[in-house]
Design a protein around this motif. Structure first.
Motif, PDB file in Angstrom:
ATOM      1  N   THR A 125       0.828  -1.212   0.000  1.00 45.45           N
ATOM      2  CA  THR A 125       0.000   0.000   0.000  1.00 45.45           C
ATOM      3  C   THR A 125       0.860   1.258   0.000  1.00 45.45           C
ATOM      4  O   THR A 125       0.484   2.269  -0.594  1.00 45.45           O
ATOM      5  CB  THR A 125      -0.959   0.020   1.203  1.00 45.45           C
ATOM      6  OG1 THR A 125      -0.210  -0.043   2.430  1.00 45.45           O
ATOM      7  CG2 THR A 125      -1.936  -1.129   1.139  1.00 45.45           C
ATOM      8  N   GLY A 126       2.032   1.199   0.643  1.00 45.34           N
ATOM      9  CA  GLY A 126       2.938   2.345   0.626  1.00 45.34           C
ATOM     10  C   GLY A 126       3.429   2.651  -0.771  1.00 45.34           C
ATOM     11  O   GLY A 126       3.447   3.809  -1.204  1.00 45.34           O
ATOM     12  N   ALA A 127       3.825   1.612  -1.516  1.00 48.73           N
ATOM     13  CA  ALA A 127       4.303   1.797  -2.890  1.00 48.73           C
ATOM     14  C   ALA A 127       3.186   2.288  -3.802  1.00 48.73           C
ATOM     15  O   ALA A 127       3.388   3.175  -4.645  1.00 48.73           O
ATOM     16  CB  ALA A 127       4.875   0.483  -3.412  1.00 48.73           C
ATOM     17  N   MET A 128       1.984   1.731  -3.648  1.00 52.92           N
ATOM     18  CA  MET A 128       0.843   2.159  -4.464  1.00 52.92           C
ATOM     19  C   MET A 128       0.526   3.635  -4.220  1.00 52.92           C
ATOM     20  O   MET A 128       0.249   4.389  -5.163  1.00 52.92           O
ATOM     21  CB  MET A 128      -0.388   1.304  -4.125  1.00 52.92           C
ATOM     22  CG  MET A 128      -0.312  -0.129  -4.605  1.00 52.92           C
ATOM     23  SD  MET A 128      -1.606  -1.177  -3.856  1.00 52.92           S
ATOM     24  CE  MET A 128      -3.102  -0.308  -4.350  1.00 52.92           C
ATOM     25  N   ALA A 129       0.583   4.054  -2.963  1.00 52.27           N
ATOM     26  CA  ALA A 129       0.262   5.433  -2.612  1.00 52.27           C
ATOM     27  C   ALA A 129       1.262   6.410  -3.221  1.00 52.27           C
ATOM     28  O   ALA A 129       0.887   7.459  -3.757  1.00 52.27           O
ATOM     29  CB  ALA A 129       0.225   5.585  -1.091  1.00 52.27           C
ATOM     30  N   VAL A 130       2.545   6.072  -3.146  1.00 52.05           N
ATOM     31  CA  VAL A 130       3.579   6.947  -3.704  1.00 52.05           C
ATOM     32  C   VAL A 130       3.430   7.064  -5.218  1.00 52.05           C
ATOM     33  O   VAL A 130       3.548   8.152  -5.788  1.00 52.05           O
ATOM     34  CB  VAL A 130       4.989   6.433  -3.345  1.00 52.05           C
ATOM     35  CG1 VAL A 130       6.057   7.223  -4.093  1.00 52.05           C
ATOM     36  CG2 VAL A 130       5.225   6.552  -1.850  1.00 52.05           C
ATOM     37  N   ALA A 131       3.187   5.941  -5.883  1.00 50.17           N
ATOM     38  CA  ALA A 131       3.059   5.947  -7.342  1.00 50.17           C
ATOM     39  C   ALA A 131       1.971   6.914  -7.806  1.00 50.17           C
ATOM     40  O   ALA A 131       2.107   7.575  -8.847  1.00 50.17           O
ATOM     41  CB  ALA A 131       2.747   4.540  -7.846  1.00 50.17           C
ATOM     42  N   LEU A 132       0.907   7.049  -7.017  1.00 52.25           N
ATOM     43  CA  LEU A 132      -0.189   7.946  -7.381  1.00 52.25           C
ATOM     44  C   LEU A 132       0.045   9.375  -6.895  1.00 52.25           C
ATOM     45  O   LEU A 132      -0.194  10.338  -7.620  1.00 52.25           O
ATOM     46  CB  LEU A 132      -1.512   7.417  -6.803  1.00 52.25           C
ATOM     47  CG  LEU A 132      -2.734   8.306  -7.033  1.00 52.25           C
ATOM     48  CD1 LEU A 132      -3.069   8.366  -8.525  1.00 52.25           C
ATOM     49  CD2 LEU A 132      -3.936   7.780  -6.265  1.00 52.25           C
ATOM     50  N   ALA A 133       0.532   9.537  -5.667  1.00 54.14           N
ATOM     51  CA  ALA A 133       0.543  10.848  -5.014  1.00 54.14           C
ATOM     52  C   ALA A 133       1.878  11.580  -5.072  1.00 54.14           C
ATOM     53  O   ALA A 133       1.996  12.666  -4.513  1.00 54.14           O
ATOM     54  CB  ALA A 133       0.119  10.687  -3.545  1.00 54.14           C
ATOM     55  N   GLN A 134       2.883  11.032  -5.752  1.00 56.59           N
ATOM     56  CA  GLN A 134       4.210  11.650  -5.767  1.00 56.59           C
ATOM     57  C   GLN A 134       4.214  13.116  -6.210  1.00 56.59           C
ATOM     58  O   GLN A 134       4.901  13.944  -5.591  1.00 56.59           O
ATOM     59  CB  GLN A 134       5.161  10.831  -6.644  1.00 56.59           C
ATOM     60  CG  GLN A 134       6.582  11.361  -6.706  1.00 56.59           C
ATOM     61  CD  GLN A 134       7.332  11.206  -5.389  1.00 56.59           C
ATOM     62  OE1 GLN A 134       6.840  10.602  -4.452  1.00 56.59           O
ATOM     63  NE2 GLN A 134       8.525  11.775  -5.345  1.00 56.59           N
ATOM     64  N   PRO A 135       3.488  13.519  -7.256  1.00 54.21           N
ATOM     65  CA  PRO A 135       3.506  14.934  -7.644  1.00 54.21           C
ATOM     66  C   PRO A 135       3.079  15.876  -6.521  1.00 54.21           C
ATOM     67  O   PRO A 135       3.643  16.962  -6.359  1.00 54.21           O
ATOM     68  CB  PRO A 135       2.514  14.986  -8.813  1.00 54.21           C
ATOM     69  CG  PRO A 135       2.577  13.617  -9.405  1.00 54.21           C
ATOM     70  CD  PRO A 135       2.727  12.698  -8.217  1.00 54.21           C
TER      71      PRO A 135
END
Length: 309
Positions: A125-135
């Motif tokens: 879930t941490g990796a999924m969240a970063v992939a979406l919210a990085q900007p």
């Protein structure tokens, strides 16, 4: 399910998803000045000697906050708040709200989750969240570090201007700058934060030290915040510096870490430790306590809507 009280009914995945995002926003509103102070302390010392001499020197978390209020005004403590709230609505919703669902996926529905299953759920879930919210994270960090501009010119005029400017000047990849170190950082943070909270809460309830109420949530969240800060600080500092760096300053996150090690020593990886702990500890407390309450409130509301008249 027959005979269960409303408060005993497990919240749905949708309730957890939106509850986590809302709780994350609330926690950010409360702790954002500490996060800004942490960023300022983390980037201090990375400039060359000439420009560093002209920089405002920050000493400690409360000294940093005081200096910022005196030199830039109280509003500077909330630079990047809009991007921060955008980040939490997507980031916290995924990494926290989907954690239980992912844990059930790895345990194939079993109620007895092993530490490995919990760690895998936290990493996923941490990796999924970063992939979406990085900007949103990139823009937030840059706004928080904006005082580094010595000529008085603001780096960006607003949140949307920041997204447009970064995409125009650095390409779409610029909005995902530091994505890999951030995935690493958030895999560590998510595991330390959610797994330790999960375990602390489980142990407290198992040994009847407290009931499943606010003091229990507070204690488990405090312990999770302390463990997370110790484990995640080095990666967090590298992530912050790399995301805030100008084009060409560092060739990669690894180069950023090696530069820090060479020029500033091992202690540079724990710059801003106290604000990190104050921020993560208080953020965890506010987030988890409010998250538990929001879940219960939304579950009661959902039950009342679905209950026959």
């Amino acid at each position: 399910m027959v005979g269960l009280k409303t408060t005993d009914m497990p919240p749905t995945a949708t309730v957890k998803f939106f509850g986590a995002g809302t709780a994350g926003c609330f926690a950010d509103l409360v702790t954002f000045p500490l996060d800004t102070a942490k960023v300022r302390l983390q980037i201090q010392g990375e400039s060359n000697a000439a420009s560093a001499a002209a920089m405002v020197k920050y000493r400690g978390v409360f000294g940093t906050i005081t200096t910022m209020v005196r030199t830039e005004g109280a509003r500077s403590l909330y630079n990047g708040l809009v991007a921060g709230l955008q980040r939490q609505m997507s980031f916290a919703s995924i990494r926290i709200g989907l954690y239980d669902s992912m844990k059930q996926f790895y345990t194939r529905g079993s109620e007895n989750a092993s530490i490995v299953s919990r760690l895998m759920a936290g990493c996923t879930t941490g990796a999924m969240a970063v992939a979406l919210a990085q900007p949103t994270d990139v823009v937030k960090v840059r706004f928080q570090a904006q005082a580094r501009q010595a000529d008085g010119i603001r780096r960006y005029n607003g949140t949307m201007d920041a997204y447009r400017t970064i995409a125009r000047d650095e390409g779409i990849r610029g909005l995902w700058k530091g994505c890999m170190p951030n995935i690493t950082r958030n895999a560590i943070v998510n595991c330390a934060e959610l797994v330790t909270y999960d375990i602390f809460k489980e142990l407290i309830l198992k040994y009847n030290l407290m009931t499943d109420n606010m003091p229990c949530h507070f204690t488990a969240a405090f312990g999770a915040g302390f463990c997370t800060t110790i484990v995640a600080s080095p990666v967090d500092v590298v992530k912050t510096r790399f995301m805030n760096s100008t084009t060409g300053q560092y060739s990669s996150a690894l180069n950023c870490a090696l530069t820090m090690m060479t020029k500033e020593g091992l202690t540079s990886f724990y710059k801003g430790f106290m604000p990190s702990f104050l921020r993560l500890g208080s953020w965890n407390i506010v987030m988890f306590v409010s998250y538990e309450q929001i879940k219960r409130s939304l579950t009661r509301m959902q039950h009342s809507w679905e209950a026959p008249l």
